[in-house]
Structure formats: C-alpha cells, structure tokens
Design a protein around this motif. Sequence first.
Motif, PDB file in Angstrom:
ATOM      1  N   UNK A  75     -10.065   6.899   1.760  1.00 49.85           N
ATOM      2  CA  UNK A  75      -9.330   5.899   0.984  1.00 49.85           C
ATOM      3  C   UNK A  75      -8.493   6.551  -0.109  1.00 49.85           C
ATOM      4  N   UNK A  76      -9.022   7.562  -0.747  1.00 49.42           N
ATOM      5  CA  UNK A  76      -8.266   8.246  -1.797  1.00 49.42           C
ATOM      6  C   UNK A  76      -7.051   8.975  -1.225  1.00 49.42           C
ATOM      7  N   UNK A  77      -7.197   9.555  -0.065  1.00 48.83           N
ATOM      8  CA  UNK A  77      -6.057  10.239   0.565  1.00 48.83           C
ATOM      9  C   UNK A  77      -4.940   9.258   0.911  1.00 48.83           C
ATOM     10  N   UNK A  92       8.055   9.225  10.544  1.00 48.21           N
ATOM     11  CA  UNK A  92       7.425   9.202  11.872  1.00 48.21           C
ATOM     12  C   UNK A  92       6.440   8.036  11.981  1.00 48.21           C
ATOM     13  N   UNK A  93       5.688   7.787  10.932  1.00 46.71           N
ATOM     14  CA  UNK A  93       4.748   6.652  10.958  1.00 46.71           C
ATOM     15  C   UNK A  93       5.501   5.332  11.046  1.00 46.71           C
ATOM     16  N   UNK A  94       6.563   5.191  10.313  1.00 49.78           N
ATOM     17  CA  UNK A  94       7.333   3.953  10.336  1.00 49.78           C
ATOM     18  C   UNK A  94       7.967   3.727  11.710  1.00 49.78           C
ATOM     19  N   UNK A 103       8.014  -3.199   4.393  1.00 46.92           N
ATOM     20  CA  UNK A 103       7.087  -3.258   3.265  1.00 46.92           C
ATOM     21  C   UNK A 103       5.859  -4.097   3.532  1.00 46.92           C
ATOM     22  N   UNK A 104       5.879  -4.870   4.616  1.00 49.21           N
ATOM     23  CA  UNK A 104       4.715  -5.696   4.941  1.00 49.21           C
ATOM     24  C   UNK A 104       3.642  -4.925   5.696  1.00 49.21           C
ATOM     25  N   UNK A 105       3.970  -3.784   6.270  1.00 52.18           N
ATOM     26  CA  UNK A 105       2.965  -2.991   6.977  1.00 52.18           C
ATOM     27  C   UNK A 105       2.084  -2.267   5.961  1.00 52.18           C
ATOM     28  N   UNK A 106       0.842  -2.064   6.340  1.00 50.52           N
ATOM     29  CA  UNK A 106      -0.115  -1.458   5.415  1.00 50.52           C
ATOM     30  C   UNK A 106       0.065   0.040   5.266  1.00 50.52           C
ATOM     31  N   UNK A 107       0.646   0.683   6.274  1.00 50.23           N
ATOM     32  CA  UNK A 107       0.859   2.130   6.240  1.00 50.23           C
ATOM     33  C   UNK A 107      -0.454   2.871   5.975  1.00 50.23           C
ATOM     34  N   UNK A 108      -1.478   2.495   6.750  1.00 52.14           N
ATOM     35  CA  UNK A 108      -2.783   3.142   6.602  1.00 52.14           C
ATOM     36  C   UNK A 108      -3.159   3.952   7.847  1.00 52.14           C
ATOM     37  N   UNK A 109      -2.123   4.351   8.623  1.00 48.24           N
ATOM     38  CA  UNK A 109      -2.409   5.191   9.791  1.00 48.24           C
ATOM     39  C   UNK A 109      -2.863   6.574   9.326  1.00 48.24           C
ATOM     40  N   UNK A 110      -3.799   7.116  10.080  1.00 48.59           N
ATOM     41  CA  UNK A 110      -4.345   8.435   9.774  1.00 48.59           C
ATOM     42  C   UNK A 110      -3.847   9.414  10.825  1.00 48.59           C
ATOM     43  N   UNK A 145     -11.413  14.369  13.094  1.00 48.25           N
ATOM     44  CA  UNK A 145     -12.416  14.979  12.216  1.00 48.25           C
ATOM     45  C   UNK A 145     -13.317  13.921  11.593  1.00 48.25           C
ATOM     46  N   UNK A 146     -12.715  12.804  11.194  1.00 43.90           N
ATOM     47  CA  UNK A 146     -13.512  11.720  10.598  1.00 43.90           C
ATOM     48  C   UNK A 146     -14.477  11.124  11.613  1.00 43.90           C
TER      49      UNK A 146
END
Length: 675
Positions: free
Chosen positions: A243-245, A291-293, A312-319, A326-327
């Motif tokens: 979450x911090x990252x 690239x994520x967008x 701006x409505x997307x959360x942009x929380x892709x890892x 690794x996670x």
Amino acid sequence: MQGIPAQYTTSAGEIPNARYIRAARKKRQVARAQADFIPLHSCGRSDISVSELNEEDLISDDELDDHERRIDFTKQLKTQRQRMGELIGVNESDDESLKSEEEDDDQKLWEQQQIQRVKVFPSSSIEPASQPCTLVKNTKWETWRKLPPTNLETVRKRLTIKLDSLQEVYRSHLREHEKMQVLAESSQCTIEHLEDIPDPGHRYKFYQEMRTYVQNLTNCFNEKIRIINELESKMHLQLVEQARNLFQRRQDDVQDESTDAWQLLSKAGPSIGNDIDRVKAKQQRIERREARRAHREQLRKASGKEADHHKGLSSDDEIAPTDLSDFHEKEDHVRKEAKEIFEDVHEDFYRVDRILAKFRLWRQRFPDSYYDAYIGLCLQKILNPLIRVQLISWNPLKHECLELAEMPWILALEEFCLMEDEKFEKQENSDRLLLPTVIEKTIIPKIEDFVINVWDPLSSSQTASLVQVCRKLKEEYGVFKNEQSKATQALRRTIIMRITMSVEEDAFIPLYPKNVLEDQTSIHYQFWERCFWSAVKLLGNILQWDDLLPEQTLQDLGLNKLFNRYILLSLQNSLPVLGNLEKCKKIIALFPSCWFENLEGQSSIPQLENLCRYLLQSIRTMYENNSTTPDTENSGREAIKEMVQMLVSIHALDHTEIITTECKLDYLEWIFKGN
C-alpha cells in the motif's frame, strides 16, 4: 367498745396496733363462749367467765369452727417441708420456730401494706407505737415530692418511643424470618434438584473431564499463539508495504505531471543540473505510468466501458508483474505455514465445531452450572486464536476474498447459538450474544488495521469492498447498530481519520487560466481533467459510507473539506457552463437522497448553498446567451431545464422559485411545484 379497756381503743381514722387487735380477738372469744352450745373441747364447762380466760385459752380467730374440723383416722402424712427438714436434720421445734418467724414476717409485711394504703391523719392520741409508721409514710411522701412532675403528654411520648422500639425489633425479626424462609426454600430446591440427579458421581466425572480438556486446550494455545502472531505480522507487513508503494507511486506521478505542466506554462526548460540519475528515474516513472494507462484503456475498450469513462477515475493500483509474483509467493508461504500450525494437534483442540460440541454437551446436561460459570464470555477468548488463523489470508479490501458468512468457524458459531434453549435466551449471559461478541473482539480490530494501514480511500474497488463488508456486519450481525460498543466506536474514528488524511494528501486540482483550459488537447487541460475527476471519485468514495458514519461528519468531510474547497472552486474557474453541465450532474448524483428528505422549509442543506448560487449564476448566463444568440436557443433551454432539475433534486426550492420568476421560466414551474 364495751369490754375492752380504754388503752385498747382507737379513734376514727387511726390504724389499730397489735394490742388493739389482740383485745378484739379476746372479746370475740368471750362472746362465743356465752353462746348456747357446748364446744367439743370444753370438757363440760359451759359457764366460764371472761376473766377466767387467759390469753393462752383464747382460740385464735384463724382456727376452724367445730363443724369445719376434720377427724384424722390415720396417721397424718408429712409435708414436703417436714420431709426436707428430716433430711437436713431439723426437728419440729426448729420448724415451729421457723414457722413463727415466717408468720411474724408476714405480719410485718401486712402492716406495711396497710400503712401504705390507709391515709394517715395527724392526731394527738396516736401512741408512740404508731410513730414509726407515720415516719415511714412521711419519708416516702417527701421522696415522691422530689420526683419531677409527670403529665399525660410525657407518658404519651414515652409510650410512643417504647412502641417504636418494639416495632423496630418486630420488623428486624420479620426480616430475619423472611430471610430464613428464602434460605429454607433455596435449600429445599437444592435438595430436590440433587435428588433428581440419578448419579451424582456422573456429574463429578463430567466436570473433571471438562477441567482436563480446558487445561489441555489452554496449554495448546499457549504454545501456538506465538506462531500465529508471527504469521499475522508477516502478512500484514506485506500488505502495508504494498500500500505504501502504491501511494508513493501516485504521489510521484502527480508531482511529475504538475512539474511538467508548470514548466510548459511558464515556458521554462527543465532544470536538469547535475542530477542525471534523478532525471532517469523520472523518465522511467513516466514510461511505466503511460504503459499502465494504455493497458487500462485497452481493457476498457474490450469490455465496452470506454464511453462512460473519464481520465482520473481509474484507481491506478496495478502492480508490476515482478512485484506481484513476489507478493503472491510470500503470501502462499504464509498460508502454507498457517495450515501447518495445528498438524500435530488432535481435531478436538483446533476445530471450532468440535470445541463448541464439547461445551454444547455441558450446556445440555448441566445448564445451571454452565450459565453460572459464564462460559459464553469465556468462549470468545478460547476461539480467538483459531479464528485468527483462518483470517490470516482474509482481505476485506478485495472482492474475490471469501465472505465471512461462508467461513466454517462462523457457521459453527451460528449453529451453536441457534441451538440454545429458549428459556435461557433472555438471560444476561445468554449464548445469543456470543457471535456479535466474537465479531467485535476479532473481526473489527482486523478491519481497523486494514483501514489505517492498507486502505486507499482513492481506490474505488477497495472502498466498495470495505463498505460492503461493514454493511453486511451491520445488517446480519448488528455491529454498527450498537452505539455503546467500544470496538465499533474505534472503527468509526479510524475510518474518519483515514478519510481526513486522504482529503488532505490526495485532493489536488490545479488552477489554470480559462484561456489555457480552452484547448482540450493541451497538457494543462488533460492534467486538470484528471485531477478533477480524481477528486470527484474521492467524493463518491467518501459518500459511500452513508448510513455507516454519522451524517453530519460525512457532510463535513465530503462537502465542506472536499467539494466546496476543491471541486466547486475548480468549476467556477474553468470552462463555460455547457462544459461543466455534465460534471455537475455527475456530482449531484453522488449525493445520498436521504439528505434531502424530511427537510423543513424550501432550502437545501447549508453545505450546498454555494452550489445553488453557482447553478443560479449559470442559469442567468445561459438565459442571457440565448437572448443574444438565437441559434443556440434549443440547447440553452435544455441546459436551463437540467440545471433547474438539479436545484429541485437537492431541495433548493427557494432558489428555483426565484430563478423561474426572474428569467420568466413559467414553463418549468411544474418541476418544483410537483415536489
């Protein structure tokens, strides 16, 4: 009197002395001797003068008459006094002397009583023998005169005090009697209950088995609790780090875009300096961001959601794939270790249903001792380690996570609570409170940790999942309904604090001149558009907590601190009215409808007063433009109608009436009059 010497006579009112009484007896004896009958004891002597009789020959007045005398033909039985005298060695002469002494004492007592009863009048003819009696009387009279005076009121008070004292003693005795009766009834019930038990030894054996079982269960948990805490910490630290990252990445992206737009606006070149590594890192962040967008845009096009989407409505929380693998690897390792915790333990000591079966048997066989021991309160602490093991991989921020209602431990608890006898359900220590207590002591603290350390209020997916979990806890288990619960109050405070932090840290909308925003293809407009819709998304996520957080707190966070301070201010300094019409509709659609129900008067809530003024100004501007440019009359009338409907939807009927009268919008009166 005749026949009695003068020294033996008394005057009226005087008390006779012993000599007078003796003379009177002699006179009566002489009168009896002169009667016309011969007494049996006279031996033929019928004429005896009074002078010939001496005092020894006189018969006492206390003796019986001749016809009353009895002839004893047998030897007279000895009295008890005589028999006792013989035993102690006292002869008849001694007994007679004792008897005479007793008679003298009786005579003296009688004289004293007569003196007390008869009123003594002073007389000169009283002989010296009567003076001691008068002296005694006078002494007692003086003593009575010294006593305090007594009246009826004093006597009444003393009797009242005495009566109160006796009543208090009576009441104490009555209470003691009632207490004894209660104890007797309780003892009788206990006796009957014990008599109903077929085998008291069976109860003792069962208690010993339960005692041994609980001791072994406690020892098992004491050994495993350290491992459980370590695994929980590992999983929690991984989620916190992730979450911090993500939060730091979003902050860097906003900073990079803001810097680029400002440099372009000020026509200043990038300040590279000597920090080449920082420039490379920034370039890498930009490439990954784009690239994520692009990837999200492809997914939306494939699913057909691109038309309703705004930047701006997307959360942009892709890892990143490497970080995600690794996670997952660490997460699987923790899950594996969690399954191995109780591999060396019998099922009776780590399966919730088996443990509850033991205590359910106790509740069925011996309910009195079960409820007297408050086992329902102890079960929460007993089951806590086992529930925590099953919740190690549970994440309330993910939709795909297993729901609480489907977990084995909660199903076993529900069955255990439902099988309780109805006559014990209304008791204070009833087992019906076990499930809500377990949730408050185990689930709520875990959710609280996620809220403060992992939850991102700017993420729509995380917020929706968390709100859904909390809403189910309220509807199915009544968690948020208990306002006095400390766990619920702590969770509410944590949610409010996290939302406040997000508004202060994540809400950012740059203010650019209107001429800069006219070009919708420019970097400035795209960055402003993204920040604006990001703030609107945060507002929507905050308002999802309606009915879970206090209404006043929610209005202060969503409207005062976010909407009026950032969103509305940005609307007032942006494009013309037609460009902001869709934004206003989207924003008003986010407001809970319950806010505008049961409002008194024609005004909306105070926090939306600035929005009402903005809509009024927009209607005036649109009305003036339609008057000067007839070509846009149809579109303008439609826009005015939509803005009037917006005012009505937020219960701003006073403003609606003003603007319809001012701009002569009579054809729109049906909109607000129907409400």
